[in-house]
Scaffold this motif. Structure first.
Motif, PDB file in Angstrom:
ATOM      1  N   SER A 180       0.732  -1.209  -0.013  1.00 53.62           N
ATOM      2  CA  SER A 180      -0.026   0.023  -0.084  1.00 53.62           C
ATOM      3  C   SER A 180       0.924   1.297   0.089  1.00 53.62           C
ATOM      4  O   SER A 180       0.606   2.284  -0.813  1.00 53.62           O
ATOM      5  CB  SER A 180      -0.820   0.016   1.102  1.00 53.62           C
ATOM      6  OG  SER A 180      -1.813  -1.057   1.205  1.00 53.62           O
ATOM      7  N   VAL A 181       1.939   1.387   0.755  1.00 55.81           N
ATOM      8  CA  VAL A 181       2.851   2.474   0.846  1.00 55.81           C
ATOM      9  C   VAL A 181       3.305   2.455  -0.524  1.00 55.81           C
ATOM     10  O   VAL A 181       3.846   3.945  -0.862  1.00 55.81           O
ATOM     11  CB  VAL A 181       3.668   2.168   2.104  1.00 55.81           C
ATOM     12  CG1 VAL A 181       4.759   3.326   2.133  1.00 55.81           C
ATOM     13  CG2 VAL A 181       2.876   2.297   3.454  1.00 55.81           C
ATOM     14  N   THR A 182       4.021   1.425  -0.845  1.00 54.17           N
ATOM     15  CA  THR A 182       5.084   1.871  -2.113  1.00 54.17           C
ATOM     16  C   THR A 182       4.249   1.542  -3.584  1.00 54.17           C
ATOM     17  O   THR A 182       5.003   1.856  -4.514  1.00 54.17           O
ATOM     18  CB  THR A 182       6.050   0.307  -2.052  1.00 54.17           C
ATOM     19  OG1 THR A 182       5.454  -0.705  -2.188  1.00 54.17           O
ATOM     20  CG2 THR A 182       6.852   0.665  -0.808  1.00 54.17           C
ATOM     21  N   ASN A 183       3.118   0.991  -3.284  1.00 54.75           N
ATOM     22  CA  ASN A 183       2.143   0.780  -4.622  1.00 54.75           C
ATOM     23  C   ASN A 183       2.876  -0.152  -5.453  1.00 54.75           C
ATOM     24  O   ASN A 183       2.741  -0.265  -6.736  1.00 54.75           O
ATOM     25  CB  ASN A 183       1.984   2.073  -5.394  1.00 54.75           C
ATOM     26  CG  ASN A 183       0.877   2.135  -6.147  1.00 54.75           C
ATOM     27  OD1 ASN A 183      -0.183   1.311  -5.879  1.00 54.75           O
ATOM     28  ND2 ASN A 183       0.910   2.493  -7.239  1.00 54.75           N
ATOM     29  N   GLN A 184       3.723  -1.209  -4.786  1.00 51.89           N
ATOM     30  CA  GLN A 184       4.593  -2.133  -5.610  1.00 51.89           C
ATOM     31  C   GLN A 184       4.169  -3.649  -4.918  1.00 51.89           C
ATOM     32  O   GLN A 184       4.539  -3.989  -4.026  1.00 51.89           O
ATOM     33  CB  GLN A 184       5.911  -1.786  -5.713  1.00 51.89           C
ATOM     34  CG  GLN A 184       6.439  -0.549  -6.304  1.00 51.89           C
ATOM     35  CD  GLN A 184       6.316  -0.592  -7.701  1.00 51.89           C
ATOM     36  OE1 GLN A 184       6.493  -1.919  -8.244  1.00 51.89           O
ATOM     37  NE2 GLN A 184       5.812   0.451  -8.659  1.00 51.89           N
ATOM     38  N   PRO A 185       3.468  -4.177  -5.676  1.00 52.74           N
ATOM     39  CA  PRO A 185       2.922  -5.671  -5.012  1.00 52.74           C
ATOM     40  C   PRO A 185       4.334  -6.777  -4.918  1.00 52.74           C
ATOM     41  O   PRO A 185       4.080  -7.354  -3.916  1.00 52.74           O
ATOM     42  CB  PRO A 185       2.038  -6.310  -6.132  1.00 52.74           C
ATOM     43  CG  PRO A 185       2.048  -5.369  -7.234  1.00 52.74           C
ATOM     44  CD  PRO A 185       2.740  -4.169  -7.064  1.00 52.74           C
ATOM     45  N   LEU A 186       5.406  -6.167  -5.866  1.00 46.31           N
ATOM     46  CA  LEU A 186       6.542  -7.099  -5.714  1.00 46.31           C
ATOM     47  C   LEU A 186       7.116  -6.966  -4.435  1.00 46.31           C
ATOM     48  O   LEU A 186       7.717  -7.664  -3.676  1.00 46.31           O
ATOM     49  CB  LEU A 186       7.230  -6.839  -6.606  1.00 46.31           C
ATOM     50  CG  LEU A 186       7.053  -7.858  -8.241  1.00 46.31           C
ATOM     51  CD1 LEU A 186       7.983  -7.311  -9.397  1.00 46.31           C
ATOM     52  CD2 LEU A 186       7.117  -9.214  -7.981  1.00 46.31           C
ATOM     53  N   LEU A 187       7.162  -5.810  -3.820  1.00 42.30           N
ATOM     54  CA  LEU A 187       7.977  -5.117  -2.687  1.00 42.30           C
ATOM     55  C   LEU A 187       7.044  -5.920  -1.576  1.00 42.30           C
ATOM     56  O   LEU A 187       7.551  -6.355  -0.609  1.00 42.30           O
ATOM     57  CB  LEU A 187       7.993  -3.730  -2.531  1.00 42.30           C
ATOM     58  CG  LEU A 187       8.976  -3.153  -3.588  1.00 42.30           C
ATOM     59  CD1 LEU A 187       8.889  -1.678  -3.332  1.00 42.30           C
ATOM     60  CD2 LEU A 187      10.655  -3.724  -3.245  1.00 42.30           C
ATOM     61  N   GLY A 188       5.557  -5.857  -1.765  1.00 35.90           N
ATOM     62  CA  GLY A 188       4.768  -6.485  -0.615  1.00 35.90           C
ATOM     63  C   GLY A 188       5.192  -7.931  -0.539  1.00 35.90           C
ATOM     64  O   GLY A 188       5.005  -8.426   0.601  1.00 35.90           O
ATOM     65  N   LEU A 189       5.496  -8.466  -1.731  1.00 37.74           N
ATOM     66  CA  LEU A 189       5.701  -9.859  -1.701  1.00 37.74           C
ATOM     67  C   LEU A 189       6.881 -10.260  -0.820  1.00 37.74           C
ATOM     68  O   LEU A 189       7.027 -11.382  -0.115  1.00 37.74           O
ATOM     69  CB  LEU A 189       5.646 -10.501  -3.125  1.00 37.74           C
ATOM     70  CG  LEU A 189       5.432 -11.979  -3.323  1.00 37.74           C
ATOM     71  CD1 LEU A 189       4.270 -12.463  -2.846  1.00 37.74           C
ATOM     72  CD2 LEU A 189       5.730 -12.391  -4.864  1.00 37.74           C
ATOM     73  N   LEU A 190       7.929  -9.334  -1.160  1.00 38.43           N
ATOM     74  CA  LEU A 190       9.398  -9.599  -0.524  1.00 38.43           C
ATOM     75  C   LEU A 190       9.012  -9.357   1.054  1.00 38.43           C
ATOM     76  O   LEU A 190       9.764 -10.065   1.767  1.00 38.43           O
ATOM     77  CB  LEU A 190      10.264  -8.981  -1.223  1.00 38.43           C
ATOM     78  CG  LEU A 190      10.667  -9.177  -2.488  1.00 38.43           C
ATOM     79  CD1 LEU A 190      11.748  -7.829  -3.025  1.00 38.43           C
ATOM     80  CD2 LEU A 190      11.452 -10.410  -2.677  1.00 38.43           C
TER      81      LEU A 190
END
Length: 432
Positions: A180-190
């Protein structure tokens, strides 16, 4: 005059194709179990059979290749399936009488026929969407499969992973927040992998270094993560949901050609990145555990840590690394809740999925492939009760929810084979 005493040798034991007669005891567990289910099938499909036509829809509207719907007469189909179930039961009884082992494929065919009979009976006068049923089953099974893979690795190395629930929940919370903060699902996955690894690291530290009871540590970690994520959700995410709890979800990726295969194409190859990672994880974990030097060391530490230590394997380090790896895999399953399915974090959203994954590990006899199949069974049963309620089936939803656990009890009781955990699982290793 000396006498010659004849030497009488014992007559050789009669042999069959399956070994000496009388050498192996007869195990009637499988025929008895099949007989019980055949009787239940007789009662359901014949005695209390339903009239009408059961329609199985095999294609979706977007499929390139459209298969015609399969229409089956409900009662007649039930009679045919009951006869086949009885035949398989008799064959298994004859095999056991001859002291032969009932093959797994025969039990699998029996289970498939019983399932088909149940679906035909439950959908009498209605249409059952097979692709939708299977697609929903895969979706519900994804976090269970990741949890089961992590559980297999942990227990194979000698650490009972009761904390799968906490690892899933930590992965779901962290992935929602970071994405949510980064708007990057890949970062959320990591981030989910890191969160799952952090929870498993605490489990490893207390159980391996300080020799605390592994079950107690796992239960405490589950309670801790549930309380901690619930508190942060109420105090942080809920008041700022637009900023902190609206993660972007992974888009579905259609694999060319494969996604157009009838039935299995829409189910397996129109999925998100997390599901494709799950396919890779299942194959990789199975190959690594049983066909690599790393897997040999892992299994040696879980079966006989003292012998492994004798040949130079660092037992504590091996357990630390593999329990942490297991936590990272489970964290991926937690990310699926927020980045692949629901789309936002909710309090206790895993709803006991970690304990179902642990049951899948036991049902699968600590084997990655079998544990995956067990998780798929759990997902199928959960989705089936939803589909049956939609089409107006008379089957109580509570029955479908308890069905996987009944099957697990049968498995643990040994009706489908002996279920033995790694010898050193749950036992701390104190180097002498």
């Amino acid at each position: 005059m000396s006498t010659i005493t004849p030497v009488i040798h014992p007559a050789p034991r009669a042999k069959t194709a399956h070994g000496p007669v009388g050498g192996a005891s007869r195990n009637w567990k499988a025929p008895i179990a099949l007989g019980v289910f055949t009787l239940l099938g007789l009662l359901m499909l014949v005695v209390f059979g339903r009239d009408g036509i059961s329609t199985m829809r095999l294609s979706t509207g977007s499929d390139l290749i459209q298969l015609p719907a399969l229409e089956l007469p409900t009662r007649a189909t039930g009679v045919v399936i009951t006869v086949l179930l009885l035949a398989i039961t008799l064959v298994s009884s004859r095999l056991v009488y001859k002291r032969a082992k009932v093959p797994v494929w025969l039990i699998s065919v029996f289970a498939f026929l019983l399932l088909v009979g149940f679906l035909v009976w439950a959908s009498a006068g209605s249409t059952l969407p097979i692709p939708g049923l299977l697609f929903g089953s895969i979706s519900l099974a994804v976090p269970l499969i990741f949890g089961a893979l992590g559980g297999v690795i942990s227990e194979r190395v000698g650490v009972v992973n009761i904390a799968i629930e906490g690892q899933l929940l930590a992965g779901a919370f962290t992935s929602a927040l970071v994405a949510s903060v980064t708007n990057q699902p890949l970062l959320g996955l990591l981030a989910a992998m890191v969160a799952g690894m952090a929870v498993s690291f605490v489990l490893a530290a207390f159980s391996i270094k300080y020799f605390v009871d592994q079950v107690i540590v796992g239960v405490v970690l589950n309670v801790l993560v549930i309380g901690f994520t619930g508190f942060l959700y109420s105090q942080l995410l809920a008041p700022n949901s637009a900023l902190l709890n609206q993660p972007p979800k992974f888009e579905r990726i259609h694999i060319p050609f494969l996604s157009e295969i009838p039935i299995i194409g829409p189910v397996l190859f129109r999925q998100t990145l997390i599901v494709y990672l799950m396919y890779v994880a299942v194959i990789a974990v199975y190959f690594a555990v049983f066909h690599t030097k790393w897997g040999l060391r892992l299994r040696a530490v879980g079966e006989h840590p003292q012998a492994a230590d004798t040949v130079g394997i660092n037992v504590a380090r091996t357990r630390f690394l593999n329990v942490s790896l297991a936590g990272a895999i489970v964290g991926l399953g937690g990310a699926y809740f927020t980045l692949g399915s629901v789309g936002a974090f909710g309090k206790e959203m895993t709803a006991g999925a970690g304990f179902i994954a642990l049951a899948a590990v036991i049902f699968g006899r600590w084997d990655p492939i079998r544990a995956t199949l067990a998780a798929l069974l759990f997902g199928f049963a959960s989705n089936l009760q939803s589909v049956l309620s939609i089409i107006g089936s008379p089957v109580p939803s509570e029955f479908m929810l308890m069905l996987p656990y009944l099957v697990t009890i049968f498995a643990v009781a040994g009706l489908v084979g002996r279920s033995r955990p790694p010898a050193a699982s749950g036992k701390p290793y104190i180097k002498s």
